[in-house]
Design a protein around this motif. Structure first.
Motif, PDB file in Angstrom:
ATOM      1  N   THR A  40       0.818  -1.213   0.000  1.00 35.82           N
ATOM      2  CA  THR A  40       0.000   0.000   0.000  1.00 35.82           C
ATOM      3  C   THR A  40       0.853   1.264   0.000  1.00 35.82           C
ATOM      4  O   THR A  40       0.360   2.354  -0.284  1.00 35.82           O
ATOM      5  CB  THR A  40      -0.927   0.025   1.229  1.00 35.82           C
ATOM      6  N   THR A  41       2.126   1.128   0.327  1.00 33.27           N
ATOM      7  CA  THR A  41       3.034   2.278   0.351  1.00 33.27           C
ATOM      8  C   THR A  41       3.694   2.520  -1.002  1.00 33.27           C
ATOM      9  O   THR A  41       3.941   3.656  -1.392  1.00 33.27           O
ATOM     10  CB  THR A  41       4.118   2.068   1.421  1.00 33.27           C
ATOM     11  N   SER A  42       3.997   1.463  -1.736  1.00 32.29           N
ATOM     12  CA  SER A  42       4.807   1.584  -2.950  1.00 32.29           C
ATOM     13  C   SER A  42       4.028   1.449  -4.254  1.00 32.29           C
ATOM     14  O   SER A  42       4.538   1.822  -5.313  1.00 32.29           O
ATOM     15  CB  SER A  42       5.902   0.511  -2.928  1.00 32.29           C
ATOM     16  N   ALA A  43       2.818   0.912  -4.211  1.00 34.43           N
ATOM     17  CA  ALA A  43       2.106   0.597  -5.457  1.00 34.43           C
ATOM     18  C   ALA A  43       1.416   1.819  -6.060  1.00 34.43           C
ATOM     19  O   ALA A  43       0.968   2.717  -5.344  1.00 34.43           O
ATOM     20  CB  ALA A  43       1.067  -0.498  -5.208  1.00 34.43           C
ATOM     21  N   MET A  93      -4.715  -5.553  -6.555  1.00 37.52           N
ATOM     22  CA  MET A  93      -3.787  -6.454  -7.239  1.00 37.52           C
ATOM     23  C   MET A  93      -2.419  -5.795  -7.353  1.00 37.52           C
ATOM     24  O   MET A  93      -1.373  -6.426  -7.101  1.00 37.52           O
ATOM     25  CB  MET A  93      -4.320  -6.805  -8.619  1.00 37.52           C
ATOM     26  N   ALA A  94      -2.405  -4.510  -7.707  1.00 39.10           N
ATOM     27  CA  ALA A  94      -1.142  -3.773  -7.819  1.00 39.10           C
ATOM     28  C   ALA A  94      -0.416  -3.738  -6.485  1.00 39.10           C
ATOM     29  O   ALA A  94       0.810  -3.931  -6.418  1.00 39.10           O
ATOM     30  CB  ALA A  94      -1.403  -2.355  -8.318  1.00 39.10           C
ATOM     31  N   CYS A  95      -1.152  -3.524  -5.406  1.00 36.79           N
ATOM     32  CA  CYS A  95      -0.529  -3.488  -4.075  1.00 36.79           C
ATOM     33  C   CYS A  95       0.091  -4.837  -3.721  1.00 36.79           C
ATOM     34  O   CYS A  95       1.159  -4.896  -3.099  1.00 36.79           O
ATOM     35  CB  CYS A  95      -1.557  -3.079  -3.025  1.00 36.79           C
ATOM     36  N   SER A  96      -0.580  -5.931  -4.102  1.00 36.44           N
ATOM     37  CA  SER A  96      -0.011  -7.259  -3.839  1.00 36.44           C
ATOM     38  C   SER A  96       1.310  -7.436  -4.574  1.00 36.44           C
ATOM     39  O   SER A  96       2.311  -7.885  -3.993  1.00 36.44           O
ATOM     40  CB  SER A  96      -1.004  -8.341  -4.270  1.00 36.44           C
ATOM     41  N   ILE A  97       1.327  -7.077  -5.848  1.00 36.99           N
ATOM     42  CA  ILE A  97       2.530  -7.279  -6.652  1.00 36.99           C
ATOM     43  C   ILE A  97       3.677  -6.410  -6.146  1.00 36.99           C
ATOM     44  O   ILE A  97       4.802  -6.891  -5.943  1.00 36.99           O
ATOM     45  CB  ILE A  97       2.240  -6.983  -8.143  1.00 36.99           C
ATOM     46  N   PHE A  98       3.406  -5.129  -5.933  1.00 37.08           N
ATOM     47  CA  PHE A  98       4.480  -4.226  -5.533  1.00 37.08           C
ATOM     48  C   PHE A  98       4.992  -4.541  -4.132  1.00 37.08           C
ATOM     49  O   PHE A  98       6.193  -4.464  -3.869  1.00 37.08           O
ATOM     50  CB  PHE A  98       4.019  -2.774  -5.645  1.00 37.08           C
ATOM     51  N   GLY A  99       4.098  -4.907  -3.222  1.00 42.30           N
ATOM     52  CA  GLY A  99       4.564  -5.277  -1.892  1.00 42.30           C
ATOM     53  C   GLY A  99       5.471  -6.487  -1.913  1.00 42.30           C
ATOM     54  O   GLY A  99       6.476  -6.548  -1.207  1.00 42.30           O
ATOM     55  N   ASP A 100       5.134  -7.452  -2.764  1.00 38.85           N
ATOM     56  CA  ASP A 100       5.961  -8.658  -2.858  1.00 38.85           C
ATOM     57  C   ASP A 100       7.311  -8.361  -3.505  1.00 38.85           C
ATOM     58  O   ASP A 100       8.336  -8.943  -3.125  1.00 38.85           O
ATOM     59  CB  ASP A 100       5.219  -9.741  -3.648  1.00 38.85           C
ATOM     60  N   ILE A 101       7.333  -7.464  -4.487  1.00 36.65           N
ATOM     61  CA  ILE A 101       8.597  -7.125  -5.138  1.00 36.65           C
ATOM     62  C   ILE A 101       9.487  -6.280  -4.223  1.00 36.65           C
ATOM     63  O   ILE A 101      10.689  -6.548  -4.079  1.00 36.65           O
ATOM     64  CB  ILE A 101       8.351  -6.360  -6.459  1.00 36.65           C
ATOM     65  N   VAL A 102       8.892  -5.272  -3.597  1.00 39.82           N
ATOM     66  CA  VAL A 102       9.694  -4.283  -2.865  1.00 39.82           C
ATOM     67  C   VAL A 102      10.155  -4.804  -1.509  1.00 39.82           C
ATOM     68  O   VAL A 102      11.305  -4.569  -1.113  1.00 39.82           O
ATOM     69  CB  VAL A 102       8.910  -2.966  -2.714  1.00 39.82           C
TER      70      VAL A 102
END
Length: 540
Positions: A335-338, A399-408
Motif C-alpha cells: 500500500t506504500t509503494s504501489a 492487485m497492484a498493491c499485492s505485486i508491488f509489496g511482494d517485489i519491494v
C-alpha cells in the motif's frame, strides 16, 4: 581499556514543587570533551542528544567522506536533538548541512557491567528521515530494557541524504566520493567503538536495527567490502528493507543529476573542466542554490569498495557478514509503494515493468508471467483481509498493491531469510500484523513503517491490545540486542517461542490480539518467482 577509564559523570537534580526529583543534568567526558545530557528520574533514563561524531561537512568538506572530529569541542549541552540532514522530501524539522550527530539513551540505574548497544538507522529512501522524528524517541524503549532486566544503551544516528549523501556521476566516481551517506554511518559506528564505553556500553556487543532504507543500510554494512568484518556490530534487525538493484554511478539519470549542478549554476563555465575543478565550484555554491538546482536522481550505487555489488549477488554468493539477524515485513507493505488508479491489466503491465527504484524495465515475458500469478479479485488483494472493498478507485489497485509489496519488501525479506538459513546463520523471520486502534490512514492498512511506533513503544492510544503489542515488540527487540535471542523476555511478554527460520521457514506473526508462528510460504509461487527472476534483473 577499562570501562570507566574515560568516564567522569556528574548529576544535578531539578525538583518539582512536591519535592520529587524530575529532571537533572548529567555529564560524561570523552576524548573530544564533556557531554552534558538530561537525567529523567521518572523514567529512569539518561539521554545525551545531538553529539557530533564528525567535522561539520560544509564548505570544503561538502561532498566529501566524513572526517573524524579533530579537536576538543569543550563542553556541549547535549539536551536537544541536533539539526536534521537536508531532505529532498520533508521539511518538518530544522535542517542543515551540519547534521552529523548521534543520540544516546542509557538506563539511570544500569548494571556495573558494560551494556549491550542497539543502534537505530532511520528509513526514508535515503532522501528523508531524521533522528528527531518523535517515533524514534528512545526513552520508552530504554526504560523497558531496564524493567525486563536486560538493560541496553540505545543510539540513533543522523546521516547525509539525497544529493548531499548519495550524489553520483563519473566525477564522483573518479574522486572516490560515492555513497558518502553510508560512510557517515560507518564513521559513526567507529565513533561508537571508541566512545560508547564512557557511556557504559560494550563496544563488542553492538546490534544494528533499521527500517526501510535503514534496513537497506544495515545489510549494506553486512556486505561492505565484500563482507569484511571490522568488528563494528554483531547482530542485525532488518525491518521492511527492500533489495533494489544497484547500478554503476555513471548511468544517464545519475549523470544528469550531477550535471545539473554545473549547467544550471555559476559553475556552467566548467563543463569541460576536471572532476576536481567541478567539485570545487559545487562546494562553493550557496546551499539554497545547490538544493534548488540539483536533479532528483540520487541513491546508492556500485562503488567497488564499500558497495562492490548488489545484495541479489552478494547474499547468494556468501559475501556478507554472517551474524545473527532478524528480518521481517508488514502484512500490507504494497500500500506504500504501489500505483493506484489502475483499471486495466495493460495499464498495470507498464507500471510493473517500470517497477519501484528500478534501473531498467523488466522484460515483457517476466512481467506477463508475474502478473498471471496474481488474482484480479479485490478480495484476494492488498490490503489483505478487507474483502471486496476498494480503498482507491482503480479496479486493479489491490492487485497492484499485492505485486508491488511482494517485489519491494516481501520477496527481499524471504530471499535474505532463505539464504542466511542455508548458510547456517541464526535468522529469525517475522510478519507484523497489527493495526493500531487509532490508525489515521486505513487505506494503508498494516503498511510500511507502522511497526516503528510499537518497536519504540511510542504510542498515543491507551487501548490495552496496542500497549501490549508495543511492550512485546520492544522487549523482543531489546532481548535480541542483549543476547542475540529474541526469546530472552518470553516470560514477560507472553509471546510464543520464536523458532529459527531454518529449513521449516518458521516465522513469527506479531498481533496484539495473540501472536502465532506460521510457515513463511504465503503466496509462495509468485514470491519465489520474484526472488528468482525479478530481484536480480538489472542488478550489478
Amino acid at each position: 581499556m577499562p570501562r570507566f577509564s574515560r568516564l567522569f559523570a556528574t548529576t544535578t537534580w531539578l525538583f518539582a514543587a512536591s519535592g520529587s526529583i524530575v529532571l537533572g543534568a548529567t555529564s560524561v567526558t570523552i576524548g573530544n570533551g564533556t557531554v552534558v545530557g538530561v537525567s529523567d528520574h521518572i523514567n529512569g533514563v539518561e539521554k545525551f542528544l545531538g553529539i557530533p561524531f564528525a567535522e561539520q561537512p560544509t564548505g570544503r568538506l561538502r561532498l566529501r567522506q566524513a572526517v573524524p572530529l579533530q579537536e576538543s569541542f569543550g563542553t556541549i549541552q547535549a539536551q536537544s536533538f541536533g539539526a536534521s540532514c537536508f531532505s529532498t522530501r520533508d521539511n518538518s524539522t530544522e535542517q542543515s548541512e551540519d547534521c552529523l550527530t548521534l543520540n544516546i539513551w542509557r538506563p539511570t540505574n544500569a548494571s556495573t557491567e558494560p551494556l549491550p548497544v542497539l543502534v537505530w538507522l532511520y528509513g526514508g529512501g535515503l532522501t528523508k528521515g531524521s533522528t528527531a522524528d518523535p517515533r524514534f524517541e528512545g526513552t520508552s524503549l530504554t526504560g523497558i530494557s531496564q524493567k525486563i532486566g536486560k538493560p541496553i544503551i540505545l543510539i540513533s544516528i543522523n546521516y547525509r541524504l539525497g544529493p548531499f549523501g548519495f550524489l553520483n556521476g563519473k566525477e564522483m566516481a573518479e574522486l572516490g566520493l560515492l555513497n558518502i551517506g553510508m560512510l557517515d554511518q560507518r564513521l559513526a559506528l567507529h565513533w561508537i567503538q571508541e566512545n560508547v564505553g564512557a557511556f557504559g556500553g560494550d563496544p563488542r556487543r553492538v546490534t544494528l536495527a533499521g527500517e526501510s532504507a535503514g534496513a537497506v543500510s544495515i545489510y549494506s554494512h553486512m556486505m561492505a567490502y565484500g563482507g569484511r568484518d571490522d568488528g563494528l556490530f554483531r547482530g542485525a534487525i532488518l525491518e521492511s528493507g527492500g533489495a533494489f538493484p544497484l547500478t554503476p554511478p555513471d548511468t544517464g539519470v545519475f549523470q544528469k543529476t550531477f550535471d545539473s549542478l554545473i549547467t544550471n549554476t555559476s559553475c556552467s563555465s566548467l563543463k569541460g573542466a576536471t572532476a576536481t575543478e567541478k567539485l570545487d565550484c559545487i562546494r562553493d555554491l550557496p546551499v539554497d542554490v545547490f538544493r534548488s538546482k540539483i536533479g532528483s536522481a540520487t541513491g546508492q550505487s556500485i562503488d567497488g569498495t564499500f558497495s562492490p555489488t548488489s545484495i541479489q549477488r552478494a547474499i547468494p554468493a556468501g559475501k556478507y557478514l554472517k551474524i545473527a539477524t532478524i528480518v521481517g515485513t508488514n502484512t500490507d507493505e504494497g500500500t506504500t509503494s504501489a500505483p493506484t488508479g489502475i483499471n486495466e491489466t495493460q495499464q498495470l503491465f507498464g507500471k510493473v515493468a517500470e517497477g519501484y527504484f528500478r534501473p531498467q524495465l523488466l522484460p515483457n515475458e517476466t512481467v506477463s508471467t508475474l502478473m498471471s500469478m496474481y488474482s484480479t479479485d479485490p478480495s484476494k488483494g492488498c490490503p489483505y483481509n478487507t474483502g471486496k472493498f476498494r480503498f482507491s478507485p482503480g479496479k486493479l489497485d489491490k492487485m497492484a498493491c499485492s505485486i508491488f509489496g511482494d517485489i519491494v519488501q516481501i520477496g527481499p525479506a524471504r530471499m535474505i531469510a532463505q539464504n542466511l538459513a542455508k548458510d547456517g546463520v541464526p535468522v529469525y523471520s517475522y510478519r507484523f500484523n497489527h493495526l493500531k486502534s487509532n490508525a489515521t490512514s486505513i487505506s494503508k492498512a498494516i503498511g510500511t513503517g507502522v511497526e516503528q511506533d510499537f518497536v519504540f513503544s511510542n504510542l498515543i492510544p491507551e487501548q490495552p491490545w496496542d500497549q501490549q503489542m508495543a511492550f512485546q515488540m520492544s522487549a523482543t527487540w531489546v532481548s535480541f540486542a542483549y543476547g542475540l535471542n529474541p526469546n530472552g523476555a518470553i516470560n514477560e511478554t507472553g509471546l510464543p517461542e520464536w523458532p529459527l527460520y531454518g529449513n521449516e521457514a518458521s516465522s513469527m506473526v506479531f498481533n496484539g490480539y495473540g501472536s502465532w508462528i506460521e510457515t513463511d510460504t504465503y503466496r509462495s509461487e509468485p514470491v519465489q518467482y520474484i526472488i528468482d527472476h525479478v530481484l536480480s534483473d538489472g542488478a550489478s
